[in-house]
Design an enzyme around this catalytic site. Sequence first.
Site, mmCIF file in Angstrom:
data_model
loop_
_atom_site.group_PDB
_atom_site.id
_atom_site.type_symbol
_atom_site.label_atom_id
_atom_site.label_comp_id
_atom_site.label_asym_id
_atom_site.label_seq_id
_atom_site.Cartn_x
_atom_site.Cartn_y
_atom_site.Cartn_z
ATOM 1 N N LYS A 43 1.719 -16.576 -7.004
ATOM 2 C CA LYS A 43 1.517 -16.030 -8.302
ATOM 3 C C LYS A 43 2.816 -15.403 -8.758
ATOM 4 O O LYS A 43 3.164 -15.688 -9.872
ATOM 5 C CB LYS A 43 0.752 -14.669 -8.193
ATOM 6 C CG LYS A 43 -0.710 -14.752 -7.695
ATOM 7 C CD LYS A 43 -1.417 -13.451 -7.717
ATOM 8 C CE LYS A 43 -0.764 -12.510 -7.195
ATOM 9 N NZ LYS A 43 -0.880 -12.371 -5.463
ATOM 10 N N ARG A 54 -5.955 -5.226 -9.266
ATOM 11 C CA ARG A 54 -6.380 -5.664 -8.079
ATOM 12 C C ARG A 54 -7.547 -4.731 -7.541
ATOM 13 O O ARG A 54 -8.079 -4.948 -6.350
ATOM 14 C CB ARG A 54 -5.267 -5.128 -6.952
ATOM 15 C CG ARG A 54 -4.285 -6.385 -6.876
ATOM 16 C CD ARG A 54 -3.094 -5.694 -6.326
ATOM 17 N NE ARG A 54 -2.660 -6.414 -5.070
ATOM 18 C CZ ARG A 54 -1.433 -7.266 -5.220
ATOM 19 N NH1 ARG A 54 -0.674 -7.061 -5.961
ATOM 20 N NH2 ARG A 54 -1.010 -7.779 -3.948
ATOM 21 N N ARG A 94 8.312 -16.830 4.437
ATOM 22 C CA ARG A 94 9.142 -16.380 3.105
ATOM 23 C C ARG A 94 10.278 -15.568 2.999
ATOM 24 O O ARG A 94 10.403 -14.599 4.097
ATOM 25 C CB ARG A 94 8.229 -15.691 2.219
ATOM 26 C CG ARG A 94 8.909 -14.966 0.886
ATOM 27 C CD ARG A 94 7.668 -14.872 0.059
ATOM 28 N NE ARG A 94 7.040 -13.677 0.103
ATOM 29 C CZ ARG A 94 6.061 -13.013 -0.664
ATOM 30 N NH1 ARG A 94 5.782 -13.699 -1.834
ATOM 31 N NH2 ARG A 94 5.412 -12.075 -0.272
ATOM 32 N N ARG A 132 10.791 -9.703 3.323
ATOM 33 C CA ARG A 132 10.197 -8.507 2.804
ATOM 34 C C ARG A 132 9.488 -7.984 3.653
ATOM 35 O O ARG A 132 8.917 -8.457 4.769
ATOM 36 C CB ARG A 132 9.117 -8.907 1.749
ATOM 37 C CG ARG A 132 9.182 -8.379 0.250
ATOM 38 C CD ARG A 132 8.146 -9.015 -0.619
ATOM 39 N NE ARG A 132 6.885 -8.692 -0.370
ATOM 40 C CZ ARG A 132 5.929 -8.836 -1.459
ATOM 41 N NH1 ARG A 132 6.359 -9.634 -2.308
ATOM 42 N NH2 ARG A 132 4.981 -8.412 -0.866
ATOM 43 N N ARG A 176 -2.982 -6.989 4.058
ATOM 44 C CA ARG A 176 -2.798 -7.214 2.699
ATOM 45 C C ARG A 176 -3.975 -8.073 2.506
ATOM 46 O O ARG A 176 -4.569 -8.093 1.381
ATOM 47 C CB ARG A 176 -1.375 -7.709 2.222
ATOM 48 C CG ARG A 176 -0.536 -6.759 2.257
ATOM 49 C CD ARG A 176 1.054 -7.183 2.336
ATOM 50 N NE ARG A 176 1.372 -8.128 1.311
ATOM 51 C CZ ARG A 176 2.298 -9.199 1.490
ATOM 52 N NH1 ARG A 176 3.207 -9.201 2.495
ATOM 53 N NH2 ARG A 176 2.509 -9.991 0.464
HETATM 54 P P1 ADP Z 1 1.487 -9.592 -2.784
HETATM 55 O O1 ADP Z 1 0.599 -10.205 -3.740
HETATM 56 O O2 ADP Z 1 2.376 -10.868 -2.075
HETATM 57 O O3 ADP Z 1 0.888 -9.023 -1.593
HETATM 58 P P2 ADP Z 1 2.879 -7.806 -4.412
HETATM 59 O O4 ADP Z 1 4.405 -7.915 -4.296
HETATM 60 O O5 ADP Z 1 2.167 -8.132 -5.474
HETATM 61 O O6 ADP Z 1 2.517 -8.560 -3.097
HETATM 62 O O7 ADP Z 1 2.586 -6.253 -4.064
HETATM 63 C C1 ADP Z 1 3.176 -5.689 -3.056
HETATM 64 C C2 ADP Z 1 2.326 -4.302 -2.658
HETATM 65 O O8 ADP Z 1 2.542 -3.420 -3.697
HETATM 66 C C3 ADP Z 1 0.860 -4.301 -2.163
HETATM 67 O O9 ADP Z 1 0.565 -4.649 -0.905
HETATM 68 C C4 ADP Z 1 0.388 -2.963 -2.684
HETATM 69 O O10 ADP Z 1 0.838 -1.998 -1.584
HETATM 70 C C5 ADP Z 1 1.378 -2.842 -3.920
HETATM 71 N N1 ADP Z 1 0.706 -3.060 -5.159
HETATM 72 C C6 ADP Z 1 1.091 -4.239 -5.916
HETATM 73 N N2 ADP Z 1 0.311 -4.174 -7.127
HETATM 74 C C7 ADP Z 1 -0.683 -3.169 -6.906
HETATM 75 C C8 ADP Z 1 -1.840 -2.750 -7.692
HETATM 76 N N3 ADP Z 1 -2.101 -3.453 -8.721
HETATM 77 N N4 ADP Z 1 -2.665 -1.960 -7.184
HETATM 78 C C9 ADP Z 1 -2.322 -1.351 -6.078
HETATM 79 N N5 ADP Z 1 -1.240 -1.669 -5.476
HETATM 80 C C10 ADP Z 1 -0.467 -2.495 -5.736
#
Ligand code: ADP
Length: 225
Positions: free
Chosen positions: A18, A93, A132, A165, A176
Amino acid sequence: MSARAWRLVLLGPPGVGKGTQGRRLAQAFGVPQIATGDIFRNAVKDRTPMGTAAKSYIDAGKLVPDDVTIGLVEERLARPDAQAGFILDGFPRTAQQATALDALVQRKGLRLDGVIEIKVDAAEVIRRLTGRRLCAVCQTPYHLESASPKLPGVCDRCGGPLVQREDDDEKTVVNRLDEYQRKTAPLAEYYRGVGLLRVVDGNGDMDTVFARIMTALGAAVGPAA
Ligand code: ADP
Ligand code: ZN
């Protein structure tokens, strides 16, 4: 290339690409990529109150509570650069976040143009995430096997150090993916029901996936098919 504004949502589990595709779409359409995960990580780094509130959830691979996340996105979407369109990457989400986004967009008399769900096999997702690496300076993503830098551990673009990360360790990755299945995957059905969902195969290289997304949007680049 179409000159219209695009208001898009990218949906899909961690590791489907994404972030990469969001960046390219934002560039192609001249709109900002709004990645909630990146915003949270920066807030953690800067030790802002929001970062402090979010850190324990991120470290555990759990979703940050809806009120925090929705407030953040409301603020971001109110900024001038988001008025002509946006690529949302990592939001919504949860069902509550999706409802809040609908309300927000409707209040402005606008609508979403599409929701792109990127699909990749579970085993491939785990391989991508655990291999990654990211540039600590410019955030360019690499992969130990499939997208390695010219010099090990060094960013091709800016010479910055490559880091993993913290939430890409295997245990947190499993959490996750589990959060995604329980809370986010159901949103695909919601968006299908309102006619916005476009499903795209996320296997293959970045260019191939990008071309599939553009085709799915009816905004194909290159010679007309
Ligand atoms: P990925 O999609 O690779 O898991 P992201 O960088 O999008 O990683 O998100 C990392 C973390 O940030 C998530 O595991 C969560 O803890 C938090 N996060 C990101 N976007 C949201 C969201 N829309 N709602 C709740 N938590 C979020
Ligand atoms: Zn770099």
